[in-house]
Design a protein around this motif. Structure first.
Motif, mmCIF file in Angstrom:
data_model
loop_
_atom_site.group_PDB
_atom_site.id
_atom_site.type_symbol
_atom_site.label_atom_id
_atom_site.label_comp_id
_atom_site.label_asym_id
_atom_site.label_seq_id
_atom_site.Cartn_x
_atom_site.Cartn_y
_atom_site.Cartn_z
ATOM 1 N N ARG A 207 0.861 -1.178 0.000
ATOM 2 C CA ARG A 207 0.000 0.000 0.000
ATOM 3 C C ARG A 207 0.900 1.231 0.000
ATOM 4 N NH1 ARG A 207 -3.957 0.358 4.614
ATOM 5 N NH2 ARG A 207 -1.988 0.836 5.635
ATOM 6 N N PRO A 208 0.905 1.967 -1.094
ATOM 7 C CA PRO A 208 1.790 3.147 -1.158
ATOM 8 C C PRO A 208 1.548 4.103 -0.009
ATOM 9 C CG PRO A 208 0.696 2.773 -3.262
ATOM 10 C CD PRO A 208 0.112 1.788 -2.302
ATOM 11 N N GLU A 209 0.310 4.161 0.493
ATOM 12 C CA GLU A 209 0.024 5.121 1.562
ATOM 13 C C GLU A 209 0.814 4.804 2.844
ATOM 14 O OE1 GLU A 209 -2.165 3.221 -0.040
ATOM 15 O OE2 GLU A 209 -3.765 2.465 1.252
ATOM 16 N N ASP A 210 1.341 3.586 2.965
ATOM 17 C CA ASP A 210 2.166 3.273 4.128
ATOM 18 C C ASP A 210 3.488 4.029 4.108
ATOM 19 O OD1 ASP A 210 0.255 1.582 5.042
ATOM 20 O OD2 ASP A 210 1.230 -0.253 4.368
ATOM 21 N N TYR A 211 3.840 4.533 2.947
ATOM 22 C CA TYR A 211 5.129 5.216 2.818
ATOM 23 C C TYR A 211 4.966 6.650 2.344
ATOM 24 C CZ TYR A 211 5.936 0.266 2.665
ATOM 25 O OH TYR A 211 5.904 -1.061 2.955
ATOM 26 N N LEU A 212 3.728 7.007 2.040
ATOM 27 C CA LEU A 212 3.474 8.294 1.406
ATOM 28 C C LEU A 212 3.424 9.456 2.375
ATOM 29 C CD1 LEU A 212 0.831 7.410 -1.290
ATOM 30 C CD2 LEU A 212 2.961 8.641 -1.668
ATOM 31 N N ALA A 213 3.199 9.174 3.658
ATOM 32 C CA ALA A 213 2.963 10.257 4.596
ATOM 33 C C ALA A 213 4.061 11.296 4.508
ATOM 34 C CB ALA A 213 2.892 9.716 6.011
ATOM 35 N N PRO A 214 3.725 12.515 4.231
ATOM 36 C CA PRO A 214 4.743 13.559 4.215
ATOM 37 C C PRO A 214 5.189 13.823 5.644
ATOM 38 C CG PRO A 214 2.575 14.515 4.007
ATOM 39 C CD PRO A 214 2.380 13.037 4.056
ATOM 40 N N GLN B 210 9.214 -2.308 23.779
ATOM 41 C CA GLN B 210 9.858 -3.028 22.670
ATOM 42 C C GLN B 210 9.613 -2.351 21.328
ATOM 43 O OE1 GLN B 210 10.495 -7.131 22.752
ATOM 44 N NE2 GLN B 210 11.665 -6.214 24.407
ATOM 45 N N ALA B 211 8.375 -1.872 21.154
ATOM 46 C CA ALA B 211 7.993 -1.419 19.813
ATOM 47 C C ALA B 211 8.554 -0.038 19.505
ATOM 48 C CB ALA B 211 6.481 -1.397 19.702
ATOM 49 N N ASP B 212 8.937 0.159 18.263
ATOM 50 C CA ASP B 212 9.362 1.472 17.792
ATOM 51 C C ASP B 212 8.161 2.396 17.675
ATOM 52 O OD1 ASP B 212 11.855 0.443 17.615
ATOM 53 O OD2 ASP B 212 11.958 0.427 15.434
ATOM 54 N N GLY B 213 8.426 3.677 17.757
ATOM 55 C CA GLY B 213 7.332 4.631 17.606
ATOM 56 C C GLY B 213 7.684 5.955 18.244
ATOM 57 N N THR B 214 6.651 6.736 18.526
ATOM 58 C CA THR B 214 6.847 8.008 19.216
ATOM 59 C C THR B 214 5.869 8.062 20.381
ATOM 60 O OG1 THR B 214 5.264 9.051 17.720
ATOM 61 C CG2 THR B 214 7.575 9.310 17.178
ATOM 62 N N ASP C 200 4.874 12.583 14.454
ATOM 63 C CA ASP C 200 4.597 11.186 14.764
ATOM 64 C C ASP C 200 4.956 10.323 13.578
ATOM 65 O OD1 ASP C 200 3.684 10.913 17.417
ATOM 66 O OD2 ASP C 200 1.927 12.083 16.848
ATOM 67 N N PHE C 201 5.889 9.424 13.759
ATOM 68 C CA PHE C 201 6.282 8.533 12.678
ATOM 69 C C PHE C 201 5.523 7.228 12.803
ATOM 70 C CE2 PHE C 201 10.044 11.254 12.931
ATOM 71 C CZ PHE C 201 10.144 11.618 11.600
ATOM 72 N N SER C 202 4.426 7.136 12.100
ATOM 73 C CA SER C 202 3.730 5.855 12.097
ATOM 74 C C SER C 202 4.078 5.099 10.827
ATOM 75 C CB SER C 202 2.224 6.077 12.164
ATOM 76 O OG SER C 202 1.827 6.907 11.096
ATOM 77 N N VAL C 203 4.836 5.735 9.924
ATOM 78 C CA VAL C 203 5.203 5.092 8.669
ATOM 79 C C VAL C 203 6.717 4.951 8.614
ATOM 80 C CG1 VAL C 203 3.221 5.996 7.438
ATOM 81 C CG2 VAL C 203 5.344 7.301 7.459
ATOM 82 N N TYR C 204 7.184 4.193 7.639
ATOM 83 C CA TYR C 204 8.614 4.035 7.391
ATOM 84 C C TYR C 204 9.259 5.405 7.240
ATOM 85 C CZ TYR C 204 12.774 3.415 4.563
ATOM 86 O OH TYR C 204 14.037 3.501 4.069
ATOM 87 N N ASN C 205 10.335 5.637 7.957
ATOM 88 C CA ASN C 205 10.947 6.961 7.866
ATOM 89 C C ASN C 205 12.455 6.940 7.665
ATOM 90 O OD1 ASN C 205 12.318 7.295 10.615
ATOM 91 N ND2 ASN C 205 10.311 6.494 11.127
ATOM 92 N N ALA C 206 12.991 5.786 7.233
ATOM 93 C CA ALA C 206 14.428 5.677 6.960
ATOM 94 C C ALA C 206 15.226 6.347 8.073
ATOM 95 C CB ALA C 206 14.768 6.271 5.607
ATOM 96 N N GLY C 207 16.243 7.090 7.742
ATOM 97 C CA GLY C 207 17.043 7.754 8.761
ATOM 98 C C GLY C 207 16.574 9.180 8.943
ATOM 99 N N TYR C 208 15.294 9.407 8.750
ATOM 100 C CA TYR C 208 14.816 10.783 8.725
ATOM 101 C C TYR C 208 14.585 11.324 10.118
ATOM 102 C CZ TYR C 208 12.877 14.875 6.593
ATOM 103 O OH TYR C 208 12.680 16.159 6.185
ATOM 104 N N ASN C 209 15.358 12.335 10.486
ATOM 105 C CA ASN C 209 15.303 12.863 11.842
ATOM 106 C C ASN C 209 14.986 14.339 11.872
ATOM 107 O OD1 ASN C 209 16.016 10.402 13.234
ATOM 108 N ND2 ASN C 209 18.004 10.636 12.267
ATOM 109 N N GLU C 210 14.433 14.847 10.799
ATOM 110 C CA GLU C 210 14.137 16.275 10.731
ATOM 111 C C GLU C 210 13.277 16.687 11.923
ATOM 112 O OE1 GLU C 210 15.262 18.472 8.523
ATOM 113 O OE2 GLU C 210 14.228 20.038 9.623
ATOM 114 N N GLY C 211 13.657 17.742 12.578
ATOM 115 C CA GLY C 211 12.858 18.240 13.689
ATOM 116 C C GLY C 211 13.196 17.622 15.027
#
Ligand SMILES: [Ca+2]
Ligand SMILES: [Ca+2]
Length: 679
Positions: free
Chosen positions: A506-513, A629-633, A553-564
């Motif tokens: 589902r592209p929307e899993d990765y689309l979140a700006p 255990q789980a990743d998230g914010t 809130d990073f609920s989607v794949y965010n690679a090494g993205y740490n902006e902010g």
């Protein structure tokens, strides 16, 4: 001739021994970043690869073979699992492979095959499913590499391409001859930084390698994705690290310089002398010439491509040794030999090096197979095949069932063209994730049919490209907005949607700006002192991020993205907020994130104290944070404070160390926060 003779010998031996000899061996040889346009059997204009050509001559050459995510680690995970990145979990080069999942080697091992993995692995976790493994740590070194084995780390003197082949031949010679084998032999070469073997240092010295037609591409019709990458020969190659102008290059505090110095230090005195001498006179001429603009790009291209091709010459030699062994030992007839690369590569096309993009040069991979018992000599296939097909092919060839959840198709039916061909796919699917990251190639997905390619770049861009490969094989004319292609475009957009459904993505899993939510609270824009700024801190803007009222809130794949986000390693985050006047405080805390693969953890303890003068603080409460255990914010705060004060100190203590069994275990953890909360 020798080969044909051996072939008939094997066939007759097989016929005499009966059906039990039927299970073929498989030797899977994979190079790293070896583009098809640098193989003579694919019509290379720039080099000769006689031993790789032997495989093509004896078997089949796939002309439309493509990777599903053009970067090292994800390809390896896909080849093992027969699944796209979104299913096997390795979306990018940062995430380790979960070796507990089913893989082709594991299933073949269970079916009685002897399995071995030798060479570049690059999946961070230990190999599973192999009777024997000996792999380079990470990218590994060209010269005098270390290898990891089940018994520990070993160091060798010599050249990686040769050593990997030595170990593979040694394993073949000492294998259990009563059982079939599956050998994965993965070269590191010709990966960046293209360090040639000593004997090939002067190969191509006196020739000018032809330049690609698009070396000076201006990206005129394409989206910003092609302009905003950082993989240009002109701008993104380091003189010392990439181009071996040891005498020049980057300043001493850069990664490139450190790597270069470490490389030279690890060489034996003889190796160092030979390598430095090989480049010295040309380097001197270069430094005196003071080249600019296109002349400089042309010089860099020549230096780059010659070293790249030199590395390939060693790969070709070493593949020849493996082929010789199979022929001389009588194994060749019933052994499927595969040669491929994890992806293609830019050899100056579009002005680039590296890979990642879905454009042909890095999307396409070479794929050759010989198996004299089955594949007629000298055949070629233009079927659309993908690297996700390899695991099902291994299993099918070995006579094992292909699990239903593998997403590729066995190529075995394509190997004997005499038979009726199965209905085959009309399009390949692609998805590249690693952005923001090195080389700045934006996230994109797309499809390719035999004639067209449709690509969508997304994340911090929303751009479509469409190419008519029959008319424009170099992909210089994006026709997405061309009315003549509207019907084609609509059909391809629909097909793309169907493919995403078919492959379960589902592209929307990765689309979140990178949407930032705003929160009004007392600490927003308050005066802030960060006591622990003296420690290692991820971003120079940390103080600003912590009080700007924005959180992500990073609920989607965010690679090494740490902006902010601001990150602190090992040290507590200790912040003092100055509210300007005595203020009633009810709650204080922070918004933080956990990404265990990147060593980022929630804190273990949160303490709040308050002060009227900014000097003398009194405790106002604390909470222990249970490990999660789980990743998230999440928001963490001390509530029910009931104090009136001008100054509030918030202290977040990181976990004592990264827990056992996790990436970076035992090391200091990072703490990442993007907002301090005060109510
Ligand atoms: Ca690669
Ligand atoms: Ca913030």
């Amino acid at each position: 001739m020798r080969y044909l003779f051996l072939f008939s010998l094997v066939l007759s031996a097989g016929a005499g021994a009966g059906a039990q000899t039927a299970r073929p061996n498989i030797v899977f040889i994979m190079a790293d970043d070896h583009a098809a346009q640098a193989m003579s059997c694919y019509g290379s204009r720039i080099n000769q690869t006689p031993n790789l050509d032997r495989i093509a001559q004896h078997g089949i050459r796939f002309d439309k073979a493509f990777c599903t995510n053009s970067i090292c680690a994800p390809v390896r995970a896909t080849i093992l699992t027969g699944k796209f990145s979104h299913r096997n979990g390795v979306l990018d080069n940062l995430y380790p492979f979960d070796g507990s999942q089913p893989t082709a080697p594991k299933l073949m091992q269970q079916a009685g095959y002897q399995t071995a993995m030798i060479g570049k692995w690059h999946l961070k976790s230990d190999p599973t499913g192999f009777n024997y493994w000996k792999v380079l740590p990470g990218q590994g070194a060209y010269y005098n590499p270390d290898f990891l084995t089940a018994g520990g780390r070993e160091h060798y003197e010599g050249y990686a391409t040769t050593l990997i082949t030595d170990f593979a031949l040694d394993w073949l010679q000492h294998r259990d001859t009563s059982r079939p084998f599956f050998l994965m032999l993965h070269h590191k070469a010709p990966h960046r930084n293209w360090m040639p073997e000593e004997k090939y240092l002067s190969l191509f010295d006196s020739v000018a390698i032809p330049e690609p037609l698009t070396l000076f591409d201006d990206y005129a019709t394409r989206s910003d994705a092609s302009r905003q990458q950082q993989m240009r020969i002109a701008d993104d190659m380091d003189l010392a690290y990439d181009l071996k102008v040891w005498e020049a290059g980057s300043a001493s505090d850069t990664w490139f310089r450190r790597e270069t110095d470490a490389f030279l230090k690890e060489l034996t005195p003889h190796q160092r002398e030979t390598l430095v001498a090989a480049y010295a006179s040309e380097n001197n001429r270069f430094l005196q010439a003071n080249l600019r603009d296109s002349a400089l790009i042309r010089w860099k291209y020549q230096r780059y491509i010659k070293d790249y091709l030199r590395c390939i010459q060693s790969v070709d030699d070493q593949v020849g040794r493996v082929l010789d062994y199979l022929e001389n030992s009588g194994l060749a007839g019933n052994t499927l030999v595969i040669y491929t690369s994890d992806q293609g590569f830019y050899l100056g096309e579009h002005g680039w090096f590296d890979k990642r993009f879905m454009y042909e040069e890095s999307y396409r991979q070479p794929l050759l197979m010989q198996w004299p018992a089955v594949i007629p000599a000298g055949t070629a296939s233009d079927a659309l095949v993908m690297n996700v097909d390899l695991a099902p092919t291994f299993l099918d060839v070995a006579g094992s069932a292909v699990p239903a959840d593998m997403q590729g198709k066995s190529l075995k039916p394509l190997l004997a063209p005499g038979r009726t061909l199965p209905a085959w796919r009309d399009a390949t699917y692609y998805h590249y994730f690693e952005y923001p990251a090195v080389h700045a190639v934006k996230r994109h997905y797309g499809l390719r049919t035999k004639r067209y390619k449709l690509v969508h770049f997304y994340f911090d861009i929303d751009a479509w490209e469409l190419y008519d490969l029959d008319k424009d094989p170099g992909e210089l004319q994006n026709v997405y907005e061309n009315p003549a292609y509207y019907n084609i475009r609509n059909a391809l957009l629909l097909r793309l949607q169907q493919l995403q459904e078919y492959y379960g993505e589902r592209p929307e899993d990765y689309l979140a700006p990178l949407r930032a939510d705003t929160l009004e609270h007392l600490g927003r824009n308050a005066g802030l002192s960060l006591i622990s700024m003296s420690g290692q801190c991820f971003s120079k803007d940390t103080a600003h991020f912590l009080t700007d009222g924005l959180y992500r809130d990073f609920s989607v794949y965010n690679a090494g993205y740490n902006e902010g986000y601001g990150g602190f390693r090992g040290n507590p985050l200790e912040a003092i907020l100055d509210l300007g006047k005595p203020t009633a405080i009810l709650e204080a805390g922070l918004h933080c994130r956990q990404v265990t693969q990147s060593w980022i953890y929630y804190p273990s303890l949160l303490q709040v104290s308050v002060s009227d003068d900014g000097q003398n603080f009194r405790p106002a409460g604390q909470i222990e944070v249970p490990a999660e255990q789980a990743d998230g914010t999440r928001w963490l705060s001390v509530k029910n404070i009931s104090e009136t004060a001008r100054y509030v100190q918030i202290t977040a203590i990181p976990v004592a160390g990264i827990p056992a069994g996790m990436p970076g275990s035992g090391q200091k953890a990072w703490l990442f926060a993007d907002e301090l909360l005060l109510r």
